[in-house]
Design an enzyme around this catalytic site. Structure first.
Site, PDB file in Angstrom:
ATOM      1  N   ASP A   1      -7.977  -5.249   0.049  1.00 21.60           N
ATOM      2  CA  ASP A   1      -8.493  -6.088  -1.048  1.00 21.60           C
ATOM      3  C   ASP A   1      -8.185  -7.563  -0.879  1.00 21.60           C
ATOM      4  OD1 ASP A   1      -7.672  -3.259  -2.780  1.00 21.60           O
ATOM      5  OD2 ASP A   1      -9.675  -4.121  -2.878  1.00 21.60           O
TER       6      ASP A   1
ATOM      7  N   HIS B   1       0.856  -1.192   0.000  1.00 18.93           N
ATOM      8  CA  HIS B   1       0.000   0.000   0.000  1.00 18.93           C
ATOM      9  C   HIS B   1       0.889   1.239   0.000  1.00 18.93           C
ATOM     10  CE1 HIS B   1      -3.164   2.824   1.150  1.00 18.93           C
ATOM     11  NE2 HIS B   1      -3.990   1.894   0.764  1.00 18.93           N
TER      12      HIS B   1
HETATM   13  C1  SDX Z   1      -6.357   0.127  -2.800  1.00 18.91           C
HETATM   14  O1  SDX Z   1      -4.521   4.626  -2.027  1.00 18.91           O
HETATM   15  C2  SDX Z   1      -5.441   3.983  -1.378  1.00 18.91           C
HETATM   16  O2  SDX Z   1      -5.768   4.346  -0.269  1.00 18.91           O
HETATM   17  C3  SDX Z   1      -6.069   2.821  -2.132  1.00 18.91           C
HETATM   18  C4  SDX Z   1      -7.047   1.989  -1.309  1.00 18.91           C
HETATM   19  C5  SDX Z   1      -8.305   2.759  -1.002  1.00 18.91           C
HETATM   20  O3  SDX Z   1      -9.004   2.389  -0.039  1.00 18.91           O
HETATM   21  O4  SDX Z   1      -8.639   3.682  -1.789  1.00 18.91           O
HETATM   22  O5  SDX Z   1      -6.442   1.568  -0.098  1.00 18.91           O
HETATM   23  C6  SDX Z   1      -7.505   0.757  -2.084  1.00 18.91           C
HETATM   24  O6  SDX Z   1      -6.128   0.454  -3.933  1.00 18.91           O
HETATM   25  C7  SDX Z   1      -5.481  -0.863  -2.070  1.00 18.91           C
HETATM   26  C8  SDX Z   1      -4.250  -1.338  -2.930  1.00 18.91           C
HETATM   27  C9  SDX Z   1      -4.746  -2.452  -3.859  1.00 18.91           C
HETATM   28  N1  SDX Z   1      -3.714  -2.791  -4.835  1.00 18.91           N
HETATM   29  C10 SDX Z   1      -3.067  -3.990  -4.800  1.00 18.91           C
HETATM   30  O7  SDX Z   1      -3.220  -4.834  -3.916  1.00 18.91           O
HETATM   31  C11 SDX Z   1      -2.149  -4.231  -5.985  1.00 18.91           C
HETATM   32  C12 SDX Z   1      -0.812  -4.803  -5.475  1.00 18.91           C
HETATM   33  N2  SDX Z   1      -0.151  -3.735  -4.748  1.00 18.91           N
HETATM   34  C13 SDX Z   1       0.876  -2.984  -5.500  1.00 18.91           C
HETATM   35  O8  SDX Z   1       0.538  -2.753  -6.842  1.00 18.91           O
HETATM   36  C14 SDX Z   1       1.355  -1.742  -4.726  1.00 18.91           C
HETATM   37  O9  SDX Z   1       1.634  -2.162  -3.461  1.00 18.91           O
HETATM   38  C15 SDX Z   1       0.468  -0.531  -4.648  1.00 18.91           C
HETATM   39  C16 SDX Z   1       0.044  -0.039  -5.975  1.00 18.91           C
HETATM   40  C17 SDX Z   1      -0.741  -0.794  -3.801  1.00 18.91           C
HETATM   41  C18 SDX Z   1       1.307   0.574  -3.965  1.00 18.91           C
HETATM   42  O10 SDX Z   1       2.290   0.916  -4.838  1.00 18.91           O
HETATM   43  P1  SDX Z   1       3.431   2.014  -4.433  1.00 18.91           P
HETATM   44  O11 SDX Z   1       3.068   2.772  -3.240  1.00 18.91           O
HETATM   45  O12 SDX Z   1       3.741   2.771  -5.660  1.00 18.91           O
HETATM   46  O13 SDX Z   1       4.601   1.093  -3.963  1.00 18.91           O
HETATM   47  P2  SDX Z   1       5.692   0.619  -4.927  1.00 18.91           P
HETATM   48  O14 SDX Z   1       5.064   0.056  -6.165  1.00 18.91           O
HETATM   49  O15 SDX Z   1       6.700   1.695  -5.069  1.00 18.91           O
HETATM   50  O16 SDX Z   1       6.301  -0.597  -4.107  1.00 18.91           O
HETATM   51  C19 SDX Z   1       7.364  -0.402  -3.242  1.00 18.91           C
HETATM   52  C20 SDX Z   1       8.219  -1.635  -3.455  1.00 18.91           C
HETATM   53  C21 SDX Z   1       8.578  -1.864  -4.928  1.00 18.91           C
HETATM   54  O17 SDX Z   1       9.843  -2.508  -4.954  1.00 18.91           O
HETATM   55  P3  SDX Z   1      11.160  -1.583  -5.288  1.00 18.91           P
HETATM   56  O18 SDX Z   1      10.883  -0.913  -6.629  1.00 18.91           O
HETATM   57  O19 SDX Z   1      11.270  -0.622  -4.152  1.00 18.91           O
HETATM   58  O20 SDX Z   1      12.278  -2.581  -5.381  1.00 18.91           O
HETATM   59  O21 SDX Z   1       7.495  -2.804  -3.060  1.00 18.91           O
HETATM   60  C22 SDX Z   1       7.267  -3.649  -4.179  1.00 18.91           C
HETATM   61  C23 SDX Z   1       7.544  -2.843  -5.436  1.00 18.91           C
HETATM   62  O22 SDX Z   1       8.074  -3.671  -6.454  1.00 18.91           O
HETATM   63  N3  SDX Z   1       5.877  -4.070  -4.124  1.00 18.91           N
HETATM   64  C24 SDX Z   1       5.442  -5.309  -4.305  1.00 18.91           C
HETATM   65  C25 SDX Z   1       4.061  -5.248  -4.127  1.00 18.91           C
HETATM   66  N4  SDX Z   1       3.696  -3.992  -3.862  1.00 18.91           N
HETATM   67  C26 SDX Z   1       4.812  -3.264  -3.866  1.00 18.91           C
HETATM   68  N5  SDX Z   1       6.101  -6.449  -4.597  1.00 18.91           N
HETATM   69  C27 SDX Z   1       5.331  -7.555  -4.712  1.00 18.91           C
HETATM   70  N6  SDX Z   1       3.993  -7.607  -4.559  1.00 18.91           N
HETATM   71  C28 SDX Z   1       3.318  -6.455  -4.257  1.00 18.91           C
HETATM   72  N7  SDX Z   1       1.998  -6.481  -4.088  1.00 18.91           N
END
Ligand code: SDX
Length: 431
Positions: free
Chosen positions: A366, A308
């Protein structure tokens, strides 16, 4: 503290300016950079808004490090346990919990608006039966502005209030109709003697030939899903609603834009993606392979339902939903649900893995919501629709806060990295 400021010096010119630091009720203070372009001729840039606050708001607060979510100051776990969704709608929209008389009046007004114009139902016929229900939601909610010419003056508080009531009241009817349309069943009209959530579930599952009955445990779980998804600060879809609304577009068009943003699998579409992922993993024995893929920077696979932008701790909504999942599966005699067991094992392994611990990736809202909805009988392509039903109160409340606050149109600047100025070359002289 009042008077705190940030000293900024431009090393190219030696010019220094002080920018005010503003502390809110809770959470990190902000630096007001409004003067930076005027005084230093500089823009700031922050793609994804990782370090940028877009507005002030009194509605919702998240402490990502502590895993805290407050609606108008009330902790989400207390509201999920003790309140109901319609009371939470009142709280979010009006800022205080209602007394009994206020709640009954609010419930009456919302109930009086649950039906939609018959022509709006006719508009469904323009979609293919196999259209994704979110595609129908984007279109039909936007089309509401074609029916309410009497309340489109966004500067009129009464118009804003009637639009709030209409959206909160009609979104379940539209959502249930989008499902019925996709399976070729007749629309079910609201039955206003039922509670908000039971009314929605009845419109979703009733068929004209059968009596509708549903366990109170399942109705409570659905109501909790609504409560937990109602608002969440300036997430992507809420920010979309604010930006669309800042152009002074009508609220129905702004909410339709928010539904479009919510659809993405990185945002509200994640619950549908979680179920697809769990079904793809299939068996606990495959979990290590998928955890390996999720950690591989060269593999686009991510563990859906994990991570998140704000929570760097357990999403408090996931904690409530995990228990609700347990209760629903027990009620349905599915306590040995392979999907739930797989989810629990995936969570156990992931939250013990150093990659997820180091990056503070925990289950988010989720991760469990799809398992509950699937157990209740809701198909995967309706999960994000359910999310949009819940989030509508958050969107319209945030929209109303922005409009009543008189905010200017949102118009970000950019860092231009394209071609420098050059003159036109006629086609004869091009290589
Ligand atoms: C919702 O914003 C909100 O409040 C949204 C929400 C709401 O109520 O409105 O809470 C609802 O959208 C919840 C999130 C649902 N999405 C998912 O579950 C999809 C999977 N999650 C990822 O796509 C990601 O965690 C996000 C999109 C939720 C957050 O992305 P960020 O903040 O841009 O974090 P990031 O992508 O920069 O990740 C940081 C690191 C990265 O690695 P590095 O580049 O630092 O090496 O963590 C890794 C990412 O690769 N990472 C994951 C991961 N999520 C982040 N690695 C594996 N699996 C994951 N799920």
């Amino acid at each position: 503290m009042a008077g705190d400021s940030l000293l900024v010096k431009d090393s190219r010119t030696g010019k220094e300016i002080t920018l005010p630091i503003i502390q809110g009720t809770d959470g990190p203070p902000v630096v007001d950079i409004a003067q930076i372009s005027k005084q230093l001729g500089l823009f700031t840039i922050d793609p994804g808004f990782r370090s940028t606050a877009s507005c002030q708001s009194k509605i919702t607060f998240i402490d990502g490090d502590k895993g805290v979510l407050l609606y108008r100051g009330y902790p989400i776990d207390q509201l999920a346990e003790k309140s109901n969704f319609l009371e939470v709608c009142y709280l979010l929209a009006r800022g205080e919990l209602p007394n009994r008389e206020q709640f009954l009046e609010y419930e009456r007004i919302v109930t009086d608006h649950t039906m939609v114009h018959e022509q709006l139902l006719n508009s469904f016929k323009g979609y293919r039966r196999d259209a994704h229900p979110m595609a129908i939601m984007v279109g039909v909610v936007g089309a509401l502005s074609a029916f309410y010419h009497d309340s489109l003056d966004i500067h009129n508080p009464r118009h804003r209030e009637i639009s709030e009531f209409r959206l909160i009241a009609k979104i379940p009817t539209i959502a249930a109709a989008s499902y019925k349309y996709s399976i070729g069943q007749p629309f079910i009209y609201p039955k206003n003697e039922l509670s908000y959530t039971e009314n929605f579930l009845r419109m979703l599952f009733k068929v004209p030939t059968e009596k509708f009955e549903m366990s109170p445990v399942l109705i409570k779980a659905m109501d909790q899903i609504f409560i937990l998804h109602a608002d969440h600060e300036q997430n992507a879809s809420t920010s979309t609603v604010r930006l669309a609304g800042s152009s002074q577009a009508n609220p129905f068009a702004a909410i339709s834009a928010g539904i479009g943003a919510l659809w993405g699998p990185a945002h509200g579409g994640a619950n549908e993606a979680v179920l697809k992922m769990l079904n793809e993993i299939g068996d606990v024995s495959h979990v290590p392979e998928y955890i390996k893929r999720a950690k591989d920077p060269n593999d686009p696979f991510r563990l859906m339902g994990f991570g998140h932008r704000v929570y760097k701790n357990y999403d408090p909504r996931a904690t409530v939903l995990k228990q609700a999942c347990h209760d629903v599966l027990n009620e349905l005699g599915q306590q040995n649900s392979p999907l739930f067991k797989l989810a629990l094992e995936l969570e156990r392994i992931a939250t013990e893995d150093e990659y997820f611990v180091e990056k503070k990736l925990y289950p988010n809202v989720d991760f469990y919501s799809g398992i509950i909805q699937s157990a209740i009988g809701i198909p995967e392509n309706m999960f994000t629709v359910i999310f949009s039903v819940a989030r509508t109160v958050g969107w319209i409340t945030q929209w109303s806060e922005m409009i009543s606050g008189g905010e200017a149109i949102g118009r970000p600047r950019q860092l231009y990295t394209g071609a420098p100025r050059r003159d036109y070359v006629s086609i004869e002289n091009r290589s």
